[in-house]
Write an enzyme that holds these catalytic residues in place. Structure first.
Site, short mmCIF file in Angstrom:
data_model
loop_
_atom_site.label_atom_id
_atom_site.label_comp_id
_atom_site.label_asym_id
_atom_site.label_seq_id
_atom_site.Cartn_x
_atom_site.Cartn_y
_atom_site.Cartn_z
N GLY A 48 0.84 -1.19 0.00
CA GLY A 48 0.00 0.00 0.00
C GLY A 48 0.87 1.24 0.00
O GLY A 48 2.02 1.20 0.46
N GLN A 97 3.39 9.79 1.13
CA GLN A 97 4.66 9.05 1.15
C GLN A 97 5.53 9.37 -0.05
O GLN A 97 6.70 8.99 -0.07
CB GLN A 97 4.39 7.54 1.22
CG GLN A 97 3.77 7.12 2.54
CD GLN A 97 3.53 5.64 2.59
OE1 GLN A 97 2.50 5.17 2.17
NE2 GLN A 97 4.51 4.89 3.09
N CYS A 114 6.02 -0.28 7.05
CA CYS A 114 5.66 0.87 6.23
C CYS A 114 6.87 1.25 5.38
O CYS A 114 7.99 1.29 5.89
CB CYS A 114 5.27 2.03 7.15
SG CYS A 114 4.78 3.51 6.27
N LEU A 115 6.62 1.60 4.11
CA LEU A 115 7.73 1.99 3.23
C LEU A 115 8.40 3.28 3.74
O LEU A 115 9.55 3.54 3.42
CB LEU A 115 7.24 2.20 1.80
CG LEU A 115 6.78 0.94 1.05
CD1 LEU A 115 6.27 1.30 -0.34
CD2 LEU A 115 7.91 -0.08 0.96
N HIS A 162 -4.30 1.64 7.86
CA HIS A 162 -2.92 2.14 7.84
C HIS A 162 -2.78 3.27 6.81
O HIS A 162 -2.18 4.32 7.09
CB HIS A 162 -1.99 0.96 7.51
CG HIS A 162 -0.54 1.30 7.38
ND1 HIS A 162 0.43 0.80 8.24
CD2 HIS A 162 0.12 2.09 6.49
CE1 HIS A 162 1.60 1.27 7.87
NE2 HIS A 162 1.45 2.05 6.81
N GLU A 163 -3.33 3.05 5.61
CA GLU A 163 -3.16 4.05 4.54
C GLU A 163 -4.00 5.31 4.82
O GLU A 163 -3.54 6.42 4.56
CB GLU A 163 -3.53 3.46 3.18
CG GLU A 163 -2.71 2.25 2.75
CD GLU A 163 -1.20 2.45 2.83
OE1 GLU A 163 -0.72 3.59 2.70
OE2 GLU A 163 -0.49 1.44 3.05
N HIS A 200 -2.26 7.54 7.11
CA HIS A 200 -1.25 8.39 6.45
C HIS A 200 -1.87 9.71 6.00
O HIS A 200 -1.25 10.77 6.13
CB HIS A 200 -0.70 7.69 5.20
CG HIS A 200 0.47 6.78 5.46
ND1 HIS A 200 1.64 7.22 6.02
CD2 HIS A 200 0.64 5.45 5.20
CE1 HIS A 200 2.49 6.19 6.10
NE2 HIS A 200 1.91 5.12 5.62
NI NI Z 1 2.69 3.15 5.51
#
Ligand code: NI
Length: 172
Positions: free
Chosen positions: A45, A50, A92-93, A135-136, A139
């Site tokens: 995701g 991000q 998470c990236l 989670h997304e 963000h």
């Molecule tokens: Ni993330």
């Protein structure tokens, strides 16, 4: 357009994303770039923040059975939720190299969003994707999964993160 993955503690990750008011060529191009970056970084995701953009855009692909099942969500919003996952491991990236258990994610969510063709959509799920959606969408509100750790785990994160960053600097 050239983008890079923003890594904690980059301040853009703390910004609140703005609603997308019109799905124009730029929005479609950003969604495609996000999709390509998610795949190349092997994420499941990615939210627009991000890559440094404060727009309510999210891409998700859990690759069930190794097959692509891409979702591109515009203005996603949780409209209902129920139950809790007591513990769930997340990564998470934007916090690369660190994984930890998040407590008290909702088990089931109902999320409304607009797809890239401009259609109003609703997804209702109590599957793993429910956690990814939370989670997304976090963000887009400037929240990271490490903010949701218990105080003890958060201290562990702070120490570990220093180590991870040091290792990364040394590797460069
Ligand atoms: Ni993330």
């Amino acid at each position: 357009m050239k983008f890079e993955i923003k890594v904690y503690p980059d301040p853009v990750l703390r910004k609140k994303a703005e609603d997308v008011r019109e799905i124009n060529d730029e929005i479609i191009e950003i969604l495609d770039i996000m999709k390509d970056m998610m795949y190349s970084y092997k994420g499941i995701g990615l939210a627009a923040e991000q890559i440094g953009l404060t727009k309510k855009l999210v891409v998700i692909d859990l690759m069930p059975d190794g097959k692509s099942e891409l979702m591109q969500l515009i203005n996603p919003e949780i409209i209902e939720s129920e139950g809790i996952y007591e513990e769930h491991e997340e990564g998470c990236l934007s916090v690369p190299g660190y994984y930890d258990v998040v407590r008290n994610r909702k088990k089931g969510v109902k999320v409304k969003y607009i797809d890239r063709d401009g259609n109003d959509r609703v997804i209702e799920t109590d599957d793993f994707i429910s956690v990814v959606l939370q989670h997304e969408i976090d963000h887009l509100n400037g929240t990271l999964f490490v903010d949701r750790l218990s105080p003890i785990r958060r201290n562990v994160f702070k120490k570990e993160w220093k180590k991870i960053q040091k290792e990364r600097q040394e590797a460069q």
